[in-house]
Write a protein that holds these residues in place. Structure first.
Motif, PDB file in Angstrom:
ATOM      1  N   SER A 108      28.432 -19.436 -10.384  1.00  0.00           N
ATOM      2  CA  SER A 108      28.416 -19.757 -11.812  1.00  0.00           C
ATOM      3  C   SER A 108      28.783 -21.215 -12.055  1.00  0.00           C
ATOM      4  O   SER A 108      28.149 -21.912 -12.857  1.00  0.00           O
ATOM      5  CB  SER A 108      29.383 -18.843 -12.569  1.00  0.00           C
ATOM      6  OG  SER A 108      28.977 -17.495 -12.490  1.00  0.00           O
ATOM      7  N   LEU A 109      29.802 -21.698 -11.360  1.00  0.00           N
ATOM      8  CA  LEU A 109      30.223 -23.087 -11.515  1.00  0.00           C
ATOM      9  C   LEU A 109      29.137 -24.047 -11.029  1.00  0.00           C
ATOM     10  O   LEU A 109      28.918 -25.106 -11.633  1.00  0.00           O
ATOM     11  CB  LEU A 109      31.517 -23.324 -10.739  1.00  0.00           C
ATOM     12  CG  LEU A 109      32.753 -22.579 -11.266  1.00  0.00           C
ATOM     13  CD1 LEU A 109      33.909 -22.705 -10.274  1.00  0.00           C
ATOM     14  CD2 LEU A 109      33.165 -23.098 -12.634  1.00  0.00           C
ATOM     15  N   SER A 110      28.461 -23.678  -9.954  1.00  0.00           N
ATOM     16  CA  SER A 110      27.369 -24.512  -9.435  1.00  0.00           C
ATOM     17  C   SER A 110      26.219 -24.576 -10.435  1.00  0.00           C
ATOM     18  O   SER A 110      25.654 -25.651 -10.694  1.00  0.00           O
ATOM     19  CB  SER A 110      26.874 -23.970  -8.094  1.00  0.00           C
ATOM     20  OG  SER A 110      27.879 -24.007  -7.111  1.00  0.00           O
ATOM     21  N   LEU A 111      25.875 -23.439 -11.018  1.00  0.00           N
ATOM     22  CA  LEU A 111      24.768 -23.393 -11.976  1.00  0.00           C
ATOM     23  C   LEU A 111      25.089 -24.175 -13.242  1.00  0.00           C
ATOM     24  O   LEU A 111      24.190 -24.735 -13.884  1.00  0.00           O
ATOM     25  CB  LEU A 111      24.429 -21.938 -12.319  1.00  0.00           C
ATOM     26  CG  LEU A 111      23.860 -21.099 -11.171  1.00  0.00           C
ATOM     27  CD1 LEU A 111      23.634 -19.662 -11.630  1.00  0.00           C
ATOM     28  CD2 LEU A 111      22.567 -21.695 -10.639  1.00  0.00           C
ATOM     29  N   ASP A 112      26.367 -24.225 -13.608  1.00  0.00           N
ATOM     30  CA  ASP A 112      26.772 -25.002 -14.786  1.00  0.00           C
ATOM     31  C   ASP A 112      26.432 -26.480 -14.624  1.00  0.00           C
ATOM     32  O   ASP A 112      26.275 -27.200 -15.621  1.00  0.00           O
ATOM     33  CB  ASP A 112      28.281 -24.869 -15.018  1.00  0.00           C
ATOM     34  CG  ASP A 112      28.667 -23.521 -15.601  1.00  0.00           C
ATOM     35  OD1 ASP A 112      27.776 -22.821 -16.130  1.00  0.00           O
ATOM     36  OD2 ASP A 112      29.849 -23.163 -15.510  1.00  0.00           O
ATOM     37  N   ASN A 113      26.347 -26.944 -13.392  1.00  0.00           N
ATOM     38  CA  ASN A 113      26.110 -28.361 -13.111  1.00  0.00           C
ATOM     39  C   ASN A 113      24.755 -28.610 -12.454  1.00  0.00           C
ATOM     40  O   ASN A 113      24.527 -29.686 -11.892  1.00  0.00           O
ATOM     41  CB  ASN A 113      27.224 -28.896 -12.206  1.00  0.00           C
ATOM     42  CG  ASN A 113      28.578 -28.917 -12.885  1.00  0.00           C
ATOM     43  OD1 ASN A 113      28.923 -29.868 -13.570  1.00  0.00           O
ATOM     44  ND2 ASN A 113      29.359 -27.852 -12.715  1.00  0.00           N
ATOM     45  N   ALA A 114      23.866 -27.634 -12.516  1.00  0.00           N
ATOM     46  CA  ALA A 114      22.611 -27.704 -11.766  1.00  0.00           C
ATOM     47  C   ALA A 114      21.511 -28.451 -12.513  1.00  0.00           C
ATOM     48  O   ALA A 114      21.331 -28.290 -13.721  1.00  0.00           O
ATOM     49  CB  ALA A 114      22.135 -26.298 -11.438  1.00  0.00           C
ATOM     50  N   SER A 115      20.785 -29.253 -11.770  1.00  0.00           N
ATOM     51  CA  SER A 115      19.548 -29.855 -12.279  1.00  0.00           C
ATOM     52  C   SER A 115      18.335 -29.169 -11.658  1.00  0.00           C
ATOM     53  O   SER A 115      17.228 -29.234 -12.190  1.00  0.00           O
ATOM     54  CB  SER A 115      19.515 -31.349 -11.966  1.00  0.00           C
ATOM     55  OG  SER A 115      19.551 -31.581 -10.562  1.00  0.00           O
TER      56      SER A 115
END
Length: 273
Positions: A108-115
């Motif tokens: 979830s944290l990774s997806l929050d910052n994903a391009s």
């Protein structure tokens, strides 16, 4: 105030690692977490000199693990974004993350910052123990220390992995009696691995195999997997494995061996790129 410092001795975060694995919804991939992670650079999160979390970054600038204890006052999303946006001078550049769908908080944290996001690998697990059929006489032989060079040369030629890394990796598997070979007319044409876990996931066996290019499409992969699955089940262990999302042949063999996939390892590119 939270401080980030490099971790030199991984024993310092053993308790946090245990908590990290306990959060997962399925067994995590052994190659990623016990092969690649130990070679990565680890950073500890300290709150008033107390270690409350950590992350690790590989040589290509991708995060492989992230954990923050619930006991800390720091917000996990705020800290993760700080790192992902390269705003911490201690950690430096972070291009993205490799994370599995079995790690919901980290994902979830990774997806929050994903391009951008793409599937890297499929994760497999056996649903229930069942004896898979093998061709009579088909058997893998345990690798011996004097065969290390042969195994290294085979894998380097077949999959292009660095010989130096293979020497250490296969050498360790041989010492642990977890590496097997399949020969035809004295020629090594396939290797099999049945990796056991010393901690965190001790009820599982992580399987792996490499089949020579010239021998593919002959059913060898399926027979090898059946043999490895049976070997794991005889020890009371549940087999797991993974394969690249593009490797359709391996996916078919794994499915025929009785393993199914409900989780993925994804590669996430961060917004900073």
């Amino acid at each position: 105030m939270l401080e980030i410092k490099p971790i030199e001795n991984l024993e310092e975060i053993s308790t946090l690692k245990q908590a990290y694995f306990a959060q997962s919804t399925a067994p995590l991939d052994g190659m990623w977490h016990f092969g690649f992670v130990p070679m990565s650079t680890h950073f500890g999160f300290y709150e008033q000199e107390t270690l409350v979390g950590y992350c690790c970054i590989n040589g290509e600038g991708y995060m492989l693990q992230f954990y923050l204890s619930n006991d800390t006052k720091m917000d996990a999303k705020e800290l993760f974004t700080l790192i992902a946006e390269q705003n911490n001078s201690v950690i430096g550049a972070v291009n993205g993350a490799f994370v599995s769908t079995a790690e919901p908080q980290y994902l979830s944290l990774s997806l929050d910052n994903a391009s951008a996001v793409k599937v890297n690998s499929l994760m497999y697990k056996q649903k229930e123990a069942s004896k898979q059929s093998t061709i009579p006489g088909f058997e893998l032989k345990l690798a011996e220390s004097e065969q290390l060079e042969q195994f290294v040369e085979f894998a380097a030629t077949t999959i292009g992995a660095p010989e130096q890394w293979l020497t250490g990796y296969f050498g360790n598997l041989i010492n642990r009696k977890e590496l097997f070979g399949y020969w035809s007319e004295n020629e090594l044409i396939a290797t099999g691995e049945c990796r056991l876990f010393d901690e965190y996931q001790t009820g599982y066996a992580d399987l792996g195999m490499i089949v020579a290019q010239s021998q593919r499409g002959k059913g060898i992969a399926t027979q090898m997997l059946n043999w490895l699955v049976n070997s794991a089940n005889q020890r009371g262990l549940t087999p797991i494995c993974s394969t690249e999302s593009s490797n359709v042949g391996a996916q078919k063999a794994i499915k025929r061996a009785g393993l199914s996939s409900s989780n993925r390892i994804v590669q996430v590119e961060f917004n900073n790129k």
